[in-house]
Design an enzyme around this catalytic site. Structure first.
Site, PDB file in Angstrom:
ATOM      1  N   LYS A 138       1.872   7.881  19.364  1.00 30.80           N
ATOM      2  CA  LYS A 138       1.833   6.500  19.836  1.00 30.80           C
ATOM      3  C   LYS A 138       2.467   6.406  21.231  1.00 30.80           C
ATOM      4  CE  LYS A 138       1.823   4.560  15.129  1.00 30.80           C
ATOM      5  NZ  LYS A 138       2.611   3.803  14.119  1.00 30.80           N
TER       6      LYS A 138
ATOM      7  N   ASN B 139       7.691   4.088  15.706  1.00 27.29           N
ATOM      8  CA  ASN B 139       7.796   5.280  14.845  1.00 27.29           C
ATOM      9  C   ASN B 139       6.953   6.463  15.323  1.00 27.29           C
ATOM     10  OD1 ASN B 139       5.350   4.256  14.036  1.00 27.29           O
ATOM     11  ND2 ASN B 139       5.899   3.973  11.889  1.00 27.29           N
TER      12      ASN B 139
ATOM     13  N   TYR C   9      -6.473  -0.938  12.888  1.00 27.14           N
ATOM     14  CA  TYR C   9      -5.460  -1.559  12.016  1.00 27.14           C
ATOM     15  C   TYR C   9      -5.980  -2.823  11.320  1.00 27.14           C
ATOM     16  CZ  TYR C   9      -1.674   1.554  13.598  1.00 27.14           C
ATOM     17  OH  TYR C   9      -0.856   2.643  13.838  1.00 27.14           O
TER      18      TYR C   9
ATOM     19  N   GLU D 187     -11.350   7.304  10.705  1.00 29.17           N
ATOM     20  CA  GLU D 187     -10.562   7.177  11.930  1.00 29.17           C
ATOM     21  C   GLU D 187     -10.941   8.233  12.962  1.00 29.17           C
ATOM     22  OE1 GLU D 187      -6.508   7.114  10.531  1.00 29.17           O
ATOM     23  OE2 GLU D 187      -6.792   5.192   9.492  1.00 29.17           O
TER      24      GLU D 187
ATOM     25  N   HIS E 112       1.035   8.285  14.230  1.00 25.14           N
ATOM     26  CA  HIS E 112       0.157   7.801  13.167  1.00 25.14           C
ATOM     27  C   HIS E 112      -0.494   8.984  12.466  1.00 25.14           C
ATOM     28  CE1 HIS E 112      -3.096   5.731  11.041  1.00 25.14           C
ATOM     29  NE2 HIS E 112      -3.888   6.691  11.497  1.00 25.14           N
TER      30      HIS E 112
HETATM   31  N1  UDP Z   1       4.553  -1.444  11.036  1.00 24.09           N
HETATM   32  C1  UDP Z   1       5.491  -2.323  11.557  1.00 24.09           C
HETATM   33  N2  UDP Z   1       6.281  -3.050  10.688  1.00 24.09           N
HETATM   34  C2  UDP Z   1       6.168  -2.919   9.351  1.00 24.09           C
HETATM   35  C3  UDP Z   1       5.212  -2.025   8.832  1.00 24.09           C
HETATM   36  C4  UDP Z   1       4.429  -1.298   9.693  1.00 24.09           C
HETATM   37  O1  UDP Z   1       5.609  -2.456  12.775  1.00 24.09           O
HETATM   38  O2  UDP Z   1       6.901  -3.599   8.611  1.00 24.09           O
HETATM   39  C5  UDP Z   1       3.719  -0.656  11.953  1.00 24.09           C
HETATM   40  C6  UDP Z   1       4.227   0.785  12.112  1.00 24.09           C
HETATM   41  O3  UDP Z   1       3.990   1.183  13.463  1.00 24.09           O
HETATM   42  C7  UDP Z   1       3.340   1.546  11.143  1.00 24.09           C
HETATM   43  C8  UDP Z   1       2.007   0.792  11.326  1.00 24.09           C
HETATM   44  O4  UDP Z   1       2.398  -0.564  11.463  1.00 24.09           O
HETATM   45  O5  UDP Z   1       3.258   2.926  11.470  1.00 24.09           O
HETATM   46  C9  UDP Z   1       1.031   0.948  10.211  1.00 24.09           C
HETATM   47  O6  UDP Z   1       1.643   0.598   9.002  1.00 24.09           O
HETATM   48  P1  UDP Z   1       1.424   1.476   7.695  1.00 24.09           P
HETATM   49  O7  UDP Z   1       2.010   0.728   6.550  1.00 24.09           O
HETATM   50  O8  UDP Z   1      -0.015   1.885   7.603  1.00 24.09           O
HETATM   51  O9  UDP Z   1       2.375   2.762   7.969  1.00 24.09           O
HETATM   52  P2  UDP Z   1       2.011   4.269   8.316  1.00 24.09           P
HETATM   53  O10 UDP Z   1       0.733   4.614   7.589  1.00 24.09           O
HETATM   54  O11 UDP Z   1       1.864   4.386   9.806  1.00 24.09           O
HETATM   55  O12 UDP Z   1       3.197   5.067   7.821  1.00 24.09           O
HETATM   56 MG    MG Z   2      -1.122   3.634   7.554  1.00 22.90          MG
END
Ligand code: UDP
Ligand code: MG
Length: 160
Positions: A20, A123, A60, A137, A126
């Site tokens: 990211k 974080n 997303y 994707e 992805h």
């Molecule tokens: N995210 C966020 N706040 C939250 C949950 C998710 O900003 O409370 C963001 C974070 O960057 C995350 C992305 O949204 O990586 C996608 O969320 P997901 O639950 O799919 O997590 P991931 O698969 O990336 O672990």
């Molecule tokens: Mg995810």
């Protein structure tokens, strides 16, 4: 003949992994790619890319109703990302393990988020959450000519 039969039933998966904008800005691209390379998966696509808003929204789309969605779209489009396609047996779940929990404070040490990040909203990486999404994707972020079919020389030393 049984081991061969079992091996032939193993599914080669694809996953979409993306450094990211914070990972790119913080100079973590090499470190992150290196962890996947060392593990032994096959890289089939790689590019530095400024993500348009429409693509971020499509990627997303399942999170559209979430309160953090607008800031997530701003974050992902805030600077270049590094797009990667990785291939291998079990690559989807394994990549998620290498990446660690969504919240970097909950992510185990040794994982990318556990070692390199402190907040969910930054974080650094992805990874697709299922083989189906891995395919979806990869097709969403890469055009056909951007993916390579190749056989790494190390292949026979990674799997018997
Ligand atoms: N995210 C966020 N706040 C939250 C949950 C998710 O900003 O409370 C963001 C974070 O960057 C995350 C992305 O949204 O990586 C996608 O969320 P997901 O639950 O799919 O997590 P991931 O698969 O990336 O672990
Ligand atoms: Mg995810």
């Amino acid at each position: 003949f049984l081991p061969h039969l079992v091996a032939s039933l193993e599914q080669v998966e694809q996953t979409y992994v993306m450094v990211k904008p914070d990972g790119v800005q913080r100079g973590l691209v090499g470190e992150i790619i290196s962890r996947f390379e060392r593990k032994g998966f096959k890289l089939t696509g790689l590019k530095l890319f400024q993500c348009p808003k429409e693509l971020a929204e499509e990627h997303y789309k399942d999170l559209k109703a979430k309160a953090f969605y607008p800031s997530l779209i701003d974050y992902i489009t805030s600077g270049p990302v590094v797009c990667m396609a990785w291939e291998g047996v079990g690559v989807v779940a394994s990549a998620r393990k290498l990446i660690g929990s969504t919240d970097p404070l909950q992510a185990e040490p040794g994982t990318i988020r556990g070692d390199l990040a402190v907040q969910t909203g930054r974080n650094v990486i992805h990874g697709s959450d299922s083989p189906e999404n891995g395919k979806r994707e990869t097709a969403l972020w890469f055009k056909e000519g951007e993916l390579c079919e190749w056989t790494p020389v190390q292949a026979p030393w990674l799997r018997e």
